[in-house]
Scaffold this motif. Structure first.
Motif, short mmCIF file in Angstrom:
data_model
loop_
_atom_site.label_atom_id
_atom_site.label_comp_id
_atom_site.label_asym_id
_atom_site.label_seq_id
_atom_site.Cartn_x
_atom_site.Cartn_y
_atom_site.Cartn_z
N LEU A 112 11.73 -19.59 -16.07
CA LEU A 112 11.07 -18.30 -16.20
C LEU A 112 12.07 -17.17 -16.32
O LEU A 112 11.90 -16.26 -17.15
N SER A 113 13.12 -17.19 -15.52
CA SER A 113 14.13 -16.13 -15.57
C SER A 113 14.79 -16.08 -16.94
O SER A 113 14.97 -15.00 -17.52
N ALA A 114 15.13 -17.24 -17.49
CA ALA A 114 15.73 -17.29 -18.82
C ALA A 114 14.75 -16.80 -19.88
O ALA A 114 15.13 -16.08 -20.82
N GLY A 115 13.48 -17.17 -19.73
CA GLY A 115 12.47 -16.75 -20.69
C GLY A 115 12.23 -15.26 -20.67
O GLY A 115 12.10 -14.61 -21.72
N TYR A 116 12.16 -14.66 -19.48
CA TYR A 116 11.93 -13.22 -19.38
C TYR A 116 13.11 -12.44 -19.97
O TYR A 116 12.93 -11.41 -20.63
N ALA A 117 14.34 -12.92 -19.71
CA ALA A 117 15.51 -12.25 -20.27
C ALA A 117 15.46 -12.29 -21.80
O ALA A 117 15.77 -11.30 -22.47
N ALA A 118 15.07 -13.45 -22.35
CA ALA A 118 14.98 -13.58 -23.81
C ALA A 118 13.89 -12.67 -24.36
O ALA A 118 14.03 -12.11 -25.46
N ARG B 36 6.49 -1.34 -3.56
CA ARG B 36 7.81 -1.97 -3.56
C ARG B 36 7.86 -3.15 -4.52
O ARG B 36 8.86 -3.33 -5.25
N LEU B 37 6.81 -3.95 -4.55
CA LEU B 37 6.79 -5.09 -5.46
C LEU B 37 6.76 -4.62 -6.91
O LEU B 37 7.43 -5.19 -7.78
N ARG B 38 5.96 -3.58 -7.19
CA ARG B 38 5.90 -3.06 -8.55
C ARG B 38 7.25 -2.49 -8.99
O ARG B 38 7.68 -2.67 -10.14
N THR B 39 7.94 -1.82 -8.07
CA THR B 39 9.26 -1.27 -8.38
C THR B 39 10.24 -2.38 -8.73
O THR B 39 11.03 -2.25 -9.69
N VAL B 40 10.19 -3.48 -8.00
CA VAL B 40 11.10 -4.60 -8.27
C VAL B 40 10.78 -5.22 -9.63
O VAL B 40 11.68 -5.50 -10.43
N VAL B 41 9.50 -5.45 -9.92
CA VAL B 41 9.11 -6.08 -11.19
C VAL B 41 9.53 -5.20 -12.37
O VAL B 41 10.12 -5.67 -13.34
N GLN B 42 9.22 -3.92 -12.29
CA GLN B 42 9.56 -3.02 -13.39
C GLN B 42 11.08 -2.88 -13.54
O GLN B 42 11.61 -2.88 -14.66
N VAL C 180 15.57 -8.18 -2.12
CA VAL C 180 15.01 -7.90 -3.45
C VAL C 180 14.59 -9.20 -4.11
O VAL C 180 13.54 -9.28 -4.76
N SER C 181 15.41 -10.24 -3.96
CA SER C 181 15.06 -11.54 -4.53
C SER C 181 13.77 -12.07 -3.92
O SER C 181 12.91 -12.62 -4.62
N GLN C 182 13.61 -11.88 -2.61
CA GLN C 182 12.38 -12.31 -1.95
C GLN C 182 11.18 -11.51 -2.46
O GLN C 182 10.10 -12.07 -2.69
N LEU C 183 11.37 -10.19 -2.64
CA LEU C 183 10.28 -9.36 -3.14
C LEU C 183 9.90 -9.76 -4.56
O LEU C 183 8.72 -9.76 -4.92
N ARG C 184 10.89 -10.10 -5.38
CA ARG C 184 10.61 -10.53 -6.75
C ARG C 184 9.78 -11.80 -6.74
O ARG C 184 8.78 -11.91 -7.48
N ALA C 185 10.17 -12.78 -5.91
CA ALA C 185 9.42 -14.03 -5.82
C ALA C 185 8.00 -13.77 -5.31
O ALA C 185 7.03 -14.36 -5.81
N LEU D 19 2.14 -13.28 -6.43
CA LEU D 19 0.92 -12.47 -6.42
C LEU D 19 0.34 -12.35 -7.82
O LEU D 19 -0.88 -12.47 -8.02
N LEU D 20 1.20 -12.08 -8.80
CA LEU D 20 0.74 -11.95 -10.18
C LEU D 20 0.11 -13.26 -10.65
O LEU D 20 -0.97 -13.25 -11.26
N ARG D 21 0.78 -14.36 -10.37
CA ARG D 21 0.25 -15.67 -10.78
C ARG D 21 -1.11 -15.93 -10.15
O ARG D 21 -2.07 -16.29 -10.84
N ASP D 22 -1.19 -15.76 -8.84
CA ASP D 22 -2.44 -16.06 -8.15
C ASP D 22 -3.54 -15.07 -8.53
O ASP D 22 -4.71 -15.44 -8.63
N GLY D 23 -3.16 -13.81 -8.75
CA GLY D 23 -4.15 -12.82 -9.16
C GLY D 23 -4.74 -13.14 -10.52
O GLY D 23 -5.97 -13.06 -10.71
N LEU D 24 -3.89 -13.51 -11.47
CA LEU D 24 -4.38 -13.85 -12.81
C LEU D 24 -5.20 -15.14 -12.76
O LEU D 24 -6.24 -15.24 -13.42
N ASN D 25 -4.74 -16.13 -12.01
CA ASN D 25 -5.50 -17.38 -11.91
C ASN D 25 -6.87 -17.16 -11.29
O ASN D 25 -7.86 -17.78 -11.70
#
Length: 279
Positions: A40-46, A183-189, A212-217, A222-228
């Motif tokens: 996922l990290s590699a995909g988002y960077a691409a 805080r989570l939105r700030t990390v994602v953006q 920050v790494s924990q907040l990103r995870a 949350l995003l995954r579970d919310g969308l599902n």
């Protein structure tokens, strides 16, 4: 931030589900012990780099343009992680084969003891092998190395019905990000859209980089579970939330996603081609 930068940020945000789809597609073709977060990290960077290099004048939809580059980045990530010892590889392949055979025979996922009995070893041997696999990120790249990015784009564009589903998912993703705690939105953006170093994000939030790494995870879960919850309830049911205040907060978050719009307003966030509309 210029209007071009904002548009690129919107494009990246709206096409994050594309990365998840391509990662799931690749995970289905390789052993189960590959680290999903690394891909996922590699995909988002691409995806971010694709948004920067995209030229709409060429007449190629961004989704197709980005898919080729994300797939290429995922292959590069797999090649870069392929450093495990031969003995660990062999144990991983034997264990995977046994699990697949037992799954086909039993019609369910086999237990560790059943796998051990099939291989003629102890449960501890299987557990130690799995630990080695997790540390080494073992997998085989056979069948991936010769594939070109263009060959892996199987369809030039989505059909009308598929595009509507894609646009609905993009709308849900936009609302899910907006509904995240501050805080989570700030990390994602900051991490995915602005490509800011973790150290800078940590400094702004007054926390450590590991936090920050924990907040990103946490944000990604949350995003995954919310969308599902809204788009694939069967997947959400596989990971039910425990009772208590945490479960109530998560349920409130899911409700906020739903309350931010309707099907009409979510589709209005993108055009017929799936690209974001002007703000």
């Amino acid at each position: 931030m210029t209007s071009a930068d904002r548009r690129r940020e919107d494009i990246v945000q709206d096409h994050m589900p594309l990365v998840g789809h391509l990662v799931r597609e690749m995970l289905a073709r390789i052993p189960a012990h590959v680290n999903r977060d690394d891909l996922l990290s590699a995909g988002y960077a691409a995806l971010v780099h694709a948004a920067r290099g995209f030229d709409p004048a060429r007449g190629v939809p961004f989704a197709r343009f980005a898919a080729a580059r994300v797939r290429g980045a995922l292959l590069d990530e797999l090649r870069g992680l392929d450093w495990a010892s031969r003995s660990v590889r062999q144990r991983a392949r034997r264990t995977d084969s046994a699990r697949q055979e037992l799954t086909a025979e039993l019609g369910r996922t086999p237990t560790v003891r059943e796998v051990a009995e099939r291989l003629g070893c102890s449960v501890e041997d299987i557990e130690h092998a799995d630990d080695d696999v997790q540390r080494a990120v073992v997998f085989s790249l056979q069948g991936f190395a010769t594939a070109a990015a263009d060959d892996m784009v199987t369809e030039p564009s989505a059909g009308p019905e598929e595009m509507l589903l894609v646009r609905e998912r993009l709308g849900y993703l936009r609302h899910a990000i907006e509904a995240l705690p501050d805080r989570l939105r700030t990390v994602v953006q900051g991490y995915f859209f602005e490509e800011r170093p973790m150290a800078r994000i940590a400094e702004d939030l007054g926390v450590s980089e590991s936090r920050v790494s924990q907040l990103r995870a946490e944000a990604l879960r949350l995003l995954r579970d919310g969308l599902n919850t809204h788009l694939d309830p069967a997947l959400a049911a596989e990971n039910p939330a425990k009772e208590g205040c945490v479960a109530r907060r998560r349920a409130a978050y899911y409700e906020q996603i739903a309350s931010r719009g309707t099907l009409r307003t979510r589709l209005a966030l993108t055009g017929p081609d799936g690209l974001p509309t002007a703000a």
